[in-house]
Write a protein that holds these residues in place. Structure first.
Motif, PDB file in Angstrom:
ATOM      1  N   ALA A   1       0.835  -1.206   0.000  1.00 12.04           N
ATOM      2  CA  ALA A   1       0.000   0.000   0.000  1.00 12.04           C
ATOM      3  C   ALA A   1       0.872   1.260   0.000  1.00 12.04           C
ATOM      4  O   ALA A   1       0.810   2.071   0.933  1.00 12.04           O
ATOM      5  CB  ALA A   1      -0.927   0.000   1.200  1.00 12.04           C
ATOM      6  N   PRO A   2       1.704   1.449  -1.025  1.00 15.05           N
ATOM      7  CA  PRO A   2       2.555   2.645  -1.064  1.00 15.05           C
ATOM      8  C   PRO A   2       1.720   3.912  -1.230  1.00 15.05           C
ATOM      9  O   PRO A   2       0.634   3.880  -1.818  1.00 15.05           O
ATOM     10  CB  PRO A   2       3.447   2.396  -2.280  1.00 15.05           C
ATOM     11  N   LYS A   3       2.263   5.012  -0.728  1.00 20.05           N
ATOM     12  CA  LYS A   3       1.533   6.271  -0.776  1.00 20.05           C
ATOM     13  C   LYS A   3       2.522   7.417  -0.890  1.00 20.05           C
ATOM     14  O   LYS A   3       3.621   7.361  -0.339  1.00 20.05           O
ATOM     15  CB  LYS A   3       0.686   6.431   0.499  1.00 20.05           C
ATOM     16  N   LEU A   4       2.152   8.456  -1.609  1.00 21.83           N
ATOM     17  CA  LEU A   4       2.971   9.646  -1.735  1.00 21.83           C
ATOM     18  C   LEU A   4       2.082  10.864  -1.544  1.00 21.83           C
ATOM     19  O   LEU A   4       1.053  10.998  -2.212  1.00 21.83           O
ATOM     20  CB  LEU A   4       3.651   9.708  -3.110  1.00 21.83           C
TER      21      LEU A   4
ATOM     22  N   GLY B   1       9.278   2.737   7.461  1.00 14.45           N
ATOM     23  CA  GLY B   1       9.125   2.774   6.015  1.00 14.45           C
ATOM     24  C   GLY B   1       8.789   4.126   5.433  1.00 14.45           C
ATOM     25  O   GLY B   1       8.441   4.222   4.246  1.00 14.45           O
ATOM     26  N   GLN B   2       8.904   5.183   6.227  1.00 14.09           N
ATOM     27  CA  GLN B   2       8.643   6.513   5.691  1.00 14.09           C
ATOM     28  C   GLN B   2       9.881   7.069   4.991  1.00 14.09           C
ATOM     29  O   GLN B   2      11.017   6.786   5.364  1.00 14.09           O
ATOM     30  CB  GLN B   2       8.231   7.472   6.805  1.00 14.09           C
ATOM     31  N   MET B   3       9.631   7.861   3.966  1.00 10.71           N
ATOM     32  CA  MET B   3      10.698   8.580   3.284  1.00 10.71           C
ATOM     33  C   MET B   3      10.241  10.015   3.081  1.00 10.71           C
ATOM     34  O   MET B   3       9.094  10.254   2.682  1.00 10.71           O
ATOM     35  CB  MET B   3      11.026   7.943   1.934  1.00 10.71           C
ATOM     36  N   PHE B   4      11.124  10.973   3.354  1.00 10.96           N
ATOM     37  CA  PHE B   4      10.814  12.386   3.183  1.00 10.96           C
ATOM     38  C   PHE B   4      11.607  12.909   1.991  1.00 10.96           C
ATOM     39  O   PHE B   4      12.833  12.833   1.971  1.00 10.96           O
ATOM     40  CB  PHE B   4      11.141  13.161   4.458  1.00 10.96           C
ATOM     41  N   ILE B   5      10.896  13.431   0.992  1.00 12.22           N
ATOM     42  CA  ILE B   5      11.489  13.816  -0.282  1.00 12.22           C
ATOM     43  C   ILE B   5      11.395  15.325  -0.452  1.00 12.22           C
ATOM     44  O   ILE B   5      10.300  15.907  -0.370  1.00 12.22           O
ATOM     45  CB  ILE B   5      10.779  13.098  -1.450  1.00 12.22           C
TER      46      ILE B   5
ATOM     47  N   LEU C   1       6.524   3.538   2.319  1.00  7.99           N
ATOM     48  CA  LEU C   1       7.013   2.329   1.679  1.00  7.99           C
ATOM     49  C   LEU C   1       6.712   1.149   2.589  1.00  7.99           C
ATOM     50  O   LEU C   1       5.966   1.275   3.566  1.00  7.99           O
ATOM     51  CB  LEU C   1       8.522   2.452   1.432  1.00  7.99           C
ATOM     52  N   ASN C   2       7.245  -0.005   2.259  1.00  7.37           N
ATOM     53  CA  ASN C   2       7.151  -1.164   3.151  1.00  7.37           C
ATOM     54  C   ASN C   2       7.674  -0.757   4.529  1.00  7.37           C
ATOM     55  O   ASN C   2       8.764  -0.189   4.642  1.00  7.37           O
ATOM     56  CB  ASN C   2       7.992  -2.307   2.577  1.00  7.37           C
TER      57      ASN C   2
END
Length: 340
Positions: A34-37, A316-320, A331-332
């Motif tokens: 369930a990826p999300k942006l 699994g969080q990423m900050f862009i 992410l996962n």
């Protein structure tokens, strides 16, 4: 797993959001089911979210440096540091009173941030240690190579032995905020326990991002000479991530076996991060590109106008970073970076 074509893999993952582009089925293990942006912060007054992206887990905060811009009050070129509370509802931000001269990249260190400072016409650049709490006191760690000022330190990473590895291109000179360079475009290692500083790699047009593999047997360094620094581009120059073996000789590390690791199809590979499995992530012209340990493009997190840098958070969080916006990718939950 054998690599599949982009079209074949995409057909098997049509349920995914369009921001997640699949080039190899192994990318599905990274992004999860369930990826999300989503955009979590936006400020169109100035490009506040350009570089660093240092995540501090104890305070759930993110420190970012702006792109170079002209302050409307002072009329001077400047770079500001913003502290963002990324998981507080709502997400909040504040410009901090940083004394770092033109900060660019940074990394978690000693409970605070180790900044790569470019310097100004009147102030030396170098590595600065800054507290992650007010009043954000900072201290110069190193600012010269045996009397010769660094050009404009771009990015830094801390090795397990406590040494600092950093890149030093001439971008700030090209942007008119630093004097004429006194050193080549090189990569350095600084040992804070002995104060020893030495060149660890050369032969770059513009050394930029730097990161270690999880076992620190490999270091990845990007050369972004395609972007000259004065607004011009030369598509025949490197936009490439190189891999080096870290070899110990007489108790000291040396870089050997330089080889091309990957080149993105869109833009330069700016900031580089590595996850717990050794997959390599880079901020590129179309978003975050992800390669396997073997250099196979696995997938992309697509962001309009790309990103210079990003960081992993918890679960699994990423900050862009996207200049006027900060995105959060989910992410996962098992995915995490190697920097904290």
């Amino acid at each position: 797993m054998a690599s599949l074509t982009h079209s074949a893999v995409s057909a098997n993952a049509t349920h995914l959001p369009s921001a997640f582009s699949i080039y190899n089925n192994d990318f599905l293990n990274i992004i999860g089911s369930a990826p999300k942006l989503e955009v979590i912060l936006e400020n169109n007054d100035y490009p506040f979210a350009h570089e660093a992206s240092v995540y501090i887990p104890t305070s759930e905060s993110l420190f970012v440096s702006s792109n170079l811009y002209t302050d409307p009050v002072t009329k001077e070129k400047t770079i500001k540091v913003t502290k963002v509370s990324v998981n507080a509802p709502p997400v909040t931000s504040e410009i901090i009173n940083s004394t770092i001269p033109m900060p660019n990249g940074g990394v978690n260190h000693d409970g605070g941030i180790l900044w790569a400072a470019q310097g100004t016409m009147n102030e030396t650049g170098g590595l600065f240690q800054m507290s992650a709490e007010a009043p954000y006191k900072s201290e110069l760690v190193t600012g010269n190579f045996y009397g010769r000022q660094f050009n404009s330190i771009n990015d830094v990473v801390v090795a397990n032995d406590g040494s600092f590895w950093f890149t030093d291109p001439i971008y700030a000179y090209k942007q008119g905020i630093r004097p004429k360079p006194q050193l080549p475009n090189q990569v350095y290692r600084y040992d804070p326990s002995t104060k020893d500083v030495r060149v660890i790699a050369d032969g770059f047009g513009r050394p930029n991002g730097i990161s270690f593999s999880p076992d620190e047997k490999t270091v990845y360094i990007s050369d972004t000479a395609e972007t000259n620094g004065d607004g011009s581009k030369d598509l025949t120059q490197p936009a490439t991530i190189y891999a080096f073996d870290v070899t110990t000789v007489h108790g000291q590390p040396f870089l050997t076996n330089r080889r091309v690791f990957a080149m993105p199809g869109d833009g330069i590979p700016d900031g580089i991060k590595v996850d717990q499995d050794g997959n390599v992530y880079a901020g590129c012209g179309d978003g975050v590109n992800v390669w396997s340990v073997g250099g196979v493009l696995l997938g992309k997190i697509l962001v309009k106008d790309g990103t210079s840098n990003f960081s992993f958070g918890r679960n699994g969080q990423m900050f862009i970073l996207n200049e006027n916006k900060i995105y959060r990718a989910q992410l996962n939950r098992k995915v995490h970076g190697t920097l904290f």
